[in-house]
Design an enzyme around this catalytic site. Sequence first.
Site, PDB file in Angstrom:
ATOM      1  N   TYR A   1     -13.834  -4.164  10.776  1.00 39.84           N
ATOM      2  CA  TYR A   1     -12.534  -3.480  10.746  1.00 39.84           C
ATOM      3  C   TYR A   1     -11.765  -3.744  12.038  1.00 39.84           C
ATOM      4  O   TYR A   1     -10.578  -4.087  12.018  1.00 39.84           O
ATOM      5  CB  TYR A   1     -12.733  -1.980  10.553  1.00 39.84           C
ATOM      6  CG  TYR A   1     -11.445  -1.190  10.590  1.00 39.84           C
ATOM      7  CD1 TYR A   1     -10.529  -1.274   9.550  1.00 39.84           C
ATOM      8  CD2 TYR A   1     -11.137  -0.365  11.671  1.00 39.84           C
ATOM      9  CE1 TYR A   1      -9.335  -0.557   9.587  1.00 39.84           C
ATOM     10  CE2 TYR A   1      -9.959   0.352  11.712  1.00 39.84           C
ATOM     11  CZ  TYR A   1      -9.058   0.255  10.666  1.00 39.84           C
ATOM     12  OH  TYR A   1      -7.875   0.963  10.706  1.00 39.84           O
TER      13      TYR A   1
ATOM     14  N   SER B   1      -4.167  -0.723  14.471  1.00 39.58           N
ATOM     15  CA  SER B   1      -4.949   0.490  14.711  1.00 39.58           C
ATOM     16  C   SER B   1      -5.446   0.484  16.145  1.00 39.58           C
ATOM     17  O   SER B   1      -5.635  -0.576  16.758  1.00 39.58           O
ATOM     18  CB  SER B   1      -6.147   0.531  13.756  1.00 39.58           C
ATOM     19  OG  SER B   1      -7.122   1.462  14.177  1.00 39.58           O
TER      20      SER B   1
ATOM     21  N   ILE C   1       0.322   6.624   4.746  1.00 37.36           N
ATOM     22  CA  ILE C   1       1.422   6.157   5.579  1.00 37.36           C
ATOM     23  C   ILE C   1       2.367   5.260   4.799  1.00 37.36           C
ATOM     24  O   ILE C   1       3.587   5.301   4.992  1.00 37.36           O
ATOM     25  CB  ILE C   1       0.856   5.439   6.816  1.00 37.36           C
ATOM     26  CG1 ILE C   1       0.182   6.451   7.729  1.00 37.36           C
ATOM     27  CG2 ILE C   1       1.931   4.687   7.577  1.00 37.36           C
ATOM     28  CD1 ILE C   1      -0.744   5.835   8.739  1.00 37.36           C
ATOM     29  N   GLY C   2       1.822   4.451   3.906  1.00 38.09           N
ATOM     30  CA  GLY C   2       2.663   3.574   3.101  1.00 38.09           C
ATOM     31  C   GLY C   2       3.623   4.352   2.230  1.00 38.09           C
ATOM     32  O   GLY C   2       4.811   4.010   2.138  1.00 38.09           O
TER      33      GLY C   2
ATOM     34  N   GLY D   1       0.811  -1.215   0.000  1.00 38.82           N
ATOM     35  CA  GLY D   1       0.000   0.000   0.000  1.00 38.82           C
ATOM     36  C   GLY D   1       0.838   1.255   0.000  1.00 38.82           C
ATOM     37  O   GLY D   1       0.519   2.250   0.657  1.00 38.82           O
ATOM     38  N   ALA D   2       1.920   1.240  -0.799  1.00 39.09           N
ATOM     39  CA  ALA D   2       2.889   2.335  -0.765  1.00 39.09           C
ATOM     40  C   ALA D   2       2.531   3.490  -1.686  1.00 39.09           C
ATOM     41  O   ALA D   2       3.307   4.436  -1.810  1.00 39.09           O
ATOM     42  CB  ALA D   2       4.282   1.808  -1.135  1.00 39.09           C
ATOM     43  N   ASN D   3       1.386   3.451  -2.321  1.00 42.30           N
ATOM     44  CA  ASN D   3       1.037   4.510  -3.272  1.00 42.30           C
ATOM     45  C   ASN D   3       0.465   5.753  -2.600  1.00 42.30           C
ATOM     46  O   ASN D   3       0.370   6.808  -3.230  1.00 42.30           O
ATOM     47  CB  ASN D   3       0.041   4.002  -4.321  1.00 42.30           C
ATOM     48  CG  ASN D   3      -1.227   3.480  -3.706  1.00 42.30           C
ATOM     49  OD1 ASN D   3      -1.232   2.373  -3.156  1.00 42.30           O
ATOM     50  ND2 ASN D   3      -2.319   4.244  -3.774  1.00 42.30           N
TER      51      ASN D   3
END
Length: 296
Positions: free
Chosen positions: A166, A139, A15-16, A10-12
């Site tokens: 979640y 979280s 935080i990623g 999820g680096a796009n």
Amino acid sequence: MSGKVAIVTGANSGIGYDTAEALAENGATVIMACRNLEKGQAALERLTAGLPDANVELMQLDLASLASVRHFADAFQAQNDRLDILVNNAGIMMVPYGKTEDGFERQMGTNHLGHFALTGLLLDTILATPEARVVNVSSNGHRMGTMDFDNLLFEGGKGYGRQRAYARSKLANLLFTYELQRRFEAAGADAEALAAHPGSSYTGLADHLIDRWYLKPLVVLLRPIVTQSSAMGALTTLRAAVDPNAKGGEYYGPGGFLEQRGYPIVVESNAASHNRADAQKLWQVSEQLTGVQVEL
């Protein structure tokens, strides 16, 4: 970080992205593992525009597809013989009920099962790398989570609530972290598992929850007061990933009021996250559901 290899899921964005950027800025080779290649490419170009000498690569990874997870792991290991840092960051938050490609409830399927399978498939490379670390991003929402192994995936939507699902997935992140660390220790592995949470960081992850016109002005007013930037939120992940004094099994969060804002410190997760019976059961069920045997 020169010579070290890191994967950030999820680096796009959010935080990623900030995690990937900081690792690359300090010399690491960073794999930006993203579901959407178009968004990933835009993020890669943004990162390299500011860091033209960065050693960064974009690879596709859809955690809601076990086939994609397997393809990513195979492709990564074909090109790399070490993995110093695996940051299991990607996630979805409080979405309507739905299923992944493999029939899992989406939040548990993406946030936990996809990362469980990814970690297991990369485990040989992790164990072959001295002082490797696995960092799972959880979280504060884990505190509202409960494990129900009779209806773990809310089959057919039974008992489903966006927040309930979640919270369960974020509790699963911590149960997995602590069990992985126990197994690393029992095996005498030169690897550590840690966890982090970003506090109340504005990342866009929950924008779909505030899309009503009458909420937007309130959010604009309150955001600077109750949230921090994604770059600040990423510091907890980064400390877990690179602090030489960090220890396996530690959980990092912001040091401010109610762990919402501030610089990273070691924090405590709730009692449910330390339930060893639940952790072992979750491990067993995760292996069965994903078909990935995570053996140490």
